[in-house]
Enzyme design. Structure first.
Site, PDB file in Angstrom:
ATOM      1  N   LYS A 261      49.354  58.408  83.415  1.00  0.00           N
ATOM      2  CA  LYS A 261      49.253  59.631  84.212  1.00  0.00           C
ATOM      3  C   LYS A 261      48.141  59.542  85.247  1.00  0.00           C
ATOM      4  O   LYS A 261      48.311  59.959  86.396  1.00  0.00           O
ATOM      5  CB  LYS A 261      49.010  60.837  83.292  1.00  0.00           C
ATOM      6  CG  LYS A 261      50.188  61.222  82.430  1.00  0.00           C
ATOM      7  CD  LYS A 261      49.847  62.397  81.526  1.00  0.00           C
ATOM      8  CE  LYS A 261      51.022  62.776  80.647  1.00  0.00           C
ATOM      9  NZ  LYS A 261      50.687  63.897  79.728  1.00  0.00           N
TER      10      LYS A 261
ATOM     11  N   LYS B  83      64.881  63.885  76.752  1.00  0.00           N
ATOM     12  CA  LYS B  83      64.250  63.643  78.052  1.00  0.00           C
ATOM     13  C   LYS B  83      65.285  63.313  79.125  1.00  0.00           C
ATOM     14  O   LYS B  83      65.196  63.797  80.259  1.00  0.00           O
ATOM     15  CB  LYS B  83      63.214  62.527  77.932  1.00  0.00           C
ATOM     16  CG  LYS B  83      61.965  62.948  77.172  1.00  0.00           C
ATOM     17  CD  LYS B  83      60.888  61.873  77.189  1.00  0.00           C
ATOM     18  CE  LYS B  83      59.612  62.372  76.516  1.00  0.00           C
ATOM     19  NZ  LYS B  83      58.518  61.372  76.560  1.00  0.00           N
TER      20      LYS B  83
ATOM     21  N   LYS C 158      61.540  54.908  83.669  1.00  0.00           N
ATOM     22  CA  LYS C 158      61.437  56.090  84.528  1.00  0.00           C
ATOM     23  C   LYS C 158      60.072  56.177  85.199  1.00  0.00           C
ATOM     24  O   LYS C 158      59.965  56.469  86.396  1.00  0.00           O
ATOM     25  CB  LYS C 158      61.715  57.335  83.700  1.00  0.00           C
ATOM     26  CG  LYS C 158      61.662  58.642  84.477  1.00  0.00           C
ATOM     27  CD  LYS C 158      60.488  59.488  84.027  1.00  0.00           C
ATOM     28  CE  LYS C 158      60.577  60.914  84.540  1.00  0.00           C
ATOM     29  NZ  LYS C 158      59.423  61.725  84.103  1.00  0.00           N
TER      30      LYS C 158
ATOM     31  N   CYS D   8      67.443  57.328  71.442  1.00  0.00           N
ATOM     32  CA  CYS D   8      67.119  58.004  70.187  1.00  0.00           C
ATOM     33  C   CYS D   8      67.339  59.505  70.327  1.00  0.00           C
ATOM     34  O   CYS D   8      67.303  60.063  71.420  1.00  0.00           O
ATOM     35  CB  CYS D   8      65.678  57.710  69.777  1.00  0.00           C
ATOM     36  SG  CYS D   8      64.420  58.363  70.908  1.00  0.00           S
TER      37      CYS D   8
ATOM     38  N   ARG E  99      66.982  66.386  80.191  1.00  0.00           N
ATOM     39  CA  ARG E  99      66.146  67.150  81.115  1.00  0.00           C
ATOM     40  C   ARG E  99      66.195  66.551  82.517  1.00  0.00           C
ATOM     41  O   ARG E  99      66.158  67.288  83.507  1.00  0.00           O
ATOM     42  CB  ARG E  99      64.704  67.207  80.607  1.00  0.00           C
ATOM     43  CG  ARG E  99      63.865  68.241  81.351  1.00  0.00           C
ATOM     44  CD  ARG E  99      62.514  68.460  80.713  1.00  0.00           C
ATOM     45  NE  ARG E  99      61.565  67.433  81.093  1.00  0.00           N
ATOM     46  CZ  ARG E  99      60.236  67.597  81.083  1.00  0.00           C
ATOM     47  NH1 ARG E  99      59.718  68.763  80.700  1.00  0.00           N
ATOM     48  NH2 ARG E  99      59.435  66.620  81.418  1.00  0.00           N
TER      49      ARG E  99
ATOM     50  N   GLU F  46      63.331  53.571  77.951  1.00  0.00           N
ATOM     51  CA  GLU F  46      63.860  54.519  78.925  1.00  0.00           C
ATOM     52  C   GLU F  46      62.743  55.214  79.693  1.00  0.00           C
ATOM     53  O   GLU F  46      62.864  55.470  80.900  1.00  0.00           O
ATOM     54  CB  GLU F  46      64.729  55.565  78.215  1.00  0.00           C
ATOM     55  CG  GLU F  46      65.953  54.999  77.514  1.00  0.00           C
ATOM     56  CD  GLU F  46      65.720  54.665  76.046  1.00  0.00           C
ATOM     57  OE1 GLU F  46      66.640  54.835  75.241  1.00  0.00           O
ATOM     58  OE2 GLU F  46      64.598  54.227  75.709  1.00  0.00           O
TER      59      GLU F  46
END
Length: 545
Positions: free
Chosen positions: A468, A318, A89, A154, A321, A85
């Site tokens: 990142k 997540k 994203k 999860c 959110r 997931e």
């Protein structure tokens, strides 16, 4: 006909995703015989007044592992979380950067998803990208994004009750098997840590490496097969009714009824589907009692680790959110007009509508229904006041669908194959894809590209394109282009882009997205008070000037 009214929509999304995985992706990184993985896709649907079209897979991810706290990097050069997931994203975010770059570089570029508008520093609309114009990105009318994952995320979504009588194994024996599997993993931990670099060079050695969650759920999934197929059929009917009525109250009622069944009618159920995700500090701990009282529900959790604890929030948390902040993240919020929300989520194995609704939407509502002392305290621990209406935008219109079509590399399918007498293991690789053709394979146990070894581990070439650091590089490419298009003196005085261009620190640039972090702080204040955030030390890396 609208996709919301199509009773076959979830199966169509599922088949579209599976076909893409099987036919459009090369073999590299896919599970080998005896291996399973999780698949997640983000699918674009285009709708007009009379019909809709499933247009394209915009991003895809596979994987089911994440790094422990001691393996995190302060350079932003590893993938911390390789659950499908999250890979999906992050791949979508890479797609967004590429699309916006193309829009900025050519006025003739026709994005598959976005429109671009220009305005001056006083927020007045302009017709083109002449000097002094700032871009605003928005999603095209009639375009919507739909998430598919082949098994329940999860964390909180995967906690739901079932009847023991539907299970093929004795419950006590099953618990013993789970404990034995966990003990074996702990005994081999030191050896596997020493061999980690050797393992990543050979795909065949990946089957020897398995985290606690993978070991535990293999037994559980096998036990819950029959029961959850029944749940899928029942919930498909519920979902179709909800879609035809387009009534969110049905979702609320389903969730409330499920909570009542768990807590007030314990005699109906013998046990609860379990998750390896652990409650975070500050949330009520799992009681770990026999049967339905094993878990707390509605609480924040971190993904399970192998000796080295993780600080990655569960996928349920997540995705919840995302229903407030959007899937674009903080950096892209500098350019994109509004949060990008999912329109639907389709889930395959271990589907339970009520638990998924609770995990993704219900616990974010002003007064989530709770029926036990423990669950109520959980809600209050994540909320400053259960009677306060949260002042944030919630994507409560998210449609929740199920499908009985199984992914060919699903754990449930592999374990149910009576001809498979060999031990099944989770794949140690993660695939990321973003439209139109960017495909990458990473090693989930170290967060670097496939082919990484001890000698080249720190090489720039071995960094994932969705880590990142590399997404931050794409962000600064956008900033530089916008700054060059916006070079007149008046705009330089008022333009935040100029300020961002002077900053090369990841943490500082993220937190300059004021609107995003205002919503984030509201979410933490009202609901997710105990959310774990990365230490600023892990995000203070900089780009070369």
């Amino acid at each position: 006909m609208s996709w919301k009214l199509d009773k076959q929509f979830s199966d169509k999304i599922c088949n579209f995703s599976h076909d893409f995985f099987n036919k459009k992706l090369i073999k590299k990184g896919k599970p080998i015989s005896g291996e399973w993985t999780v698949l997640a896709t983000l699918v674009l649907v285009v709708e007009n007044t009379s019909s809709y079209e499933i247009k394209q897979v915009l991003s895809l991810g596979t994987g089911n592992r994440c790094l422990g706290k001691s393996s995190l990097s302060n350079q932003g050069d590893v993938l911390n979380d390789s659950h499908a997931e999250i890979i999906c994203k992050r791949s979508f975010q890479k797609f967004c950067y590429n699309e916006i770059l193309n829009l900025l570089q050519s006025k003739y570029y026709n994005s598959i998803l976005f429109n671009i508008e220009y305005h001056d520093s006083n927020n007045n609309n302009k017709d083109n990208d002449n000097n002094g114009s700032l871009p605003t990105i928005s999603i095209k009318k009639g375009h919507s994004l739909h998430f598919y994952v082949n098994q329940t995320p999860c964390g909180d979504c995967s906690i739901f009750p079932f009847k023991k009588e539907t299970q093929p194994e004795n419950f006590i024996e099953k618990e013993k098997l789970e404990k034995d599997g966990k003990d074996k993993i702990e005994n081999h931990e030191k050896k596997e840590q020493k061999d980690i670099i050797k393992q990543v060079d050979k795909d065949k050695d990946e089957e020897n490496y398995e985290d606690e969650e993978s070991k535990r759920k293999l037994k559980k999934v096998k036990d819950d097969n029959n029961n959850n197929n029944n749940n899928n059929n029942n919930n498909n009917n519920n979902n179709n009714n909800n879609n035809n009525n387009n009534n969110n109250n049905n979702n609320n009622n389903n969730n409330n009824n499920n909570n009542n069944n768990i807590n007030n009618n314990n005699n109906q159920y013998d046990d609860i589907q379990r998750t390896g995700a652990k409650t975070v500090f500050g949330e009520p701990e799992d009681k770990k009692l026999i049967g339905v009282d094993y878990h707390q529900i509605g609480v924040l959790r971190v993904k399970p680790g192998r000796g080295d604890p993780t600080v990655s929030m569960s996928c349920s948390d997540k995705i919840a959110r995302w229903n407030v902040l959007g899937i674009q993240g903080s950096l892209l919020s500098h350019f994109i007009k509004e949060q990008i929300f999912l329109s639907s989520i389709t889930i395959g194995d271990l589907f339970n509508h009520s638990s998924i609704y609770r995990g993704l939407i219900g616990r974010l509502l002003p007064n989530p229904t709770t029926t036990t002392t423990e669950t109520s305290s959980s809600s209050s621990s994540s909320s400053s006041s259960s009677n306060t209406i949260p002042n944030f935008k919630l994507n409560s219109d998210l449609e929740i669908f199920s499908t009985n079509i199984q992914f060919q590399f699903s754990k449930l399918l592999l374990e149910s194959d009576q001809q498979n007498n060999n031990k099944s293991t989770s794949s140690g690789l993660a695939i990321s894809f973003c439209y139109p053709n960017q495909h990458e394979v990473t090693i989930a146990i170290n967060g670097k590209k496939m082919g990484t070894n001890q000698k080249n581990f720190n090489a720039i070439s071995q960094r994932s394109s969705i880590c990142k650091f590399n997404l931050f590089k794409l962000f600064h490419q956008l900033v530089l282009i916008i700054k060059n298009k916006n070079s007149n003196e008046e705009n330089e005085k008022n333009n935040q882009i100029v300020l961002i261009d002077s900053l090369f620190n990841y943490y500082e640039c993220k937190h300059l997205s004021k609107k995003y972090y205002q919503e984030y702080e509201k979410l933490k204040e009202f609901k997710f008070k105990n959310w774990l955030t990365n230490s600023s030390d892990l995000e203070n890396f900089v780009l070369d000037n």
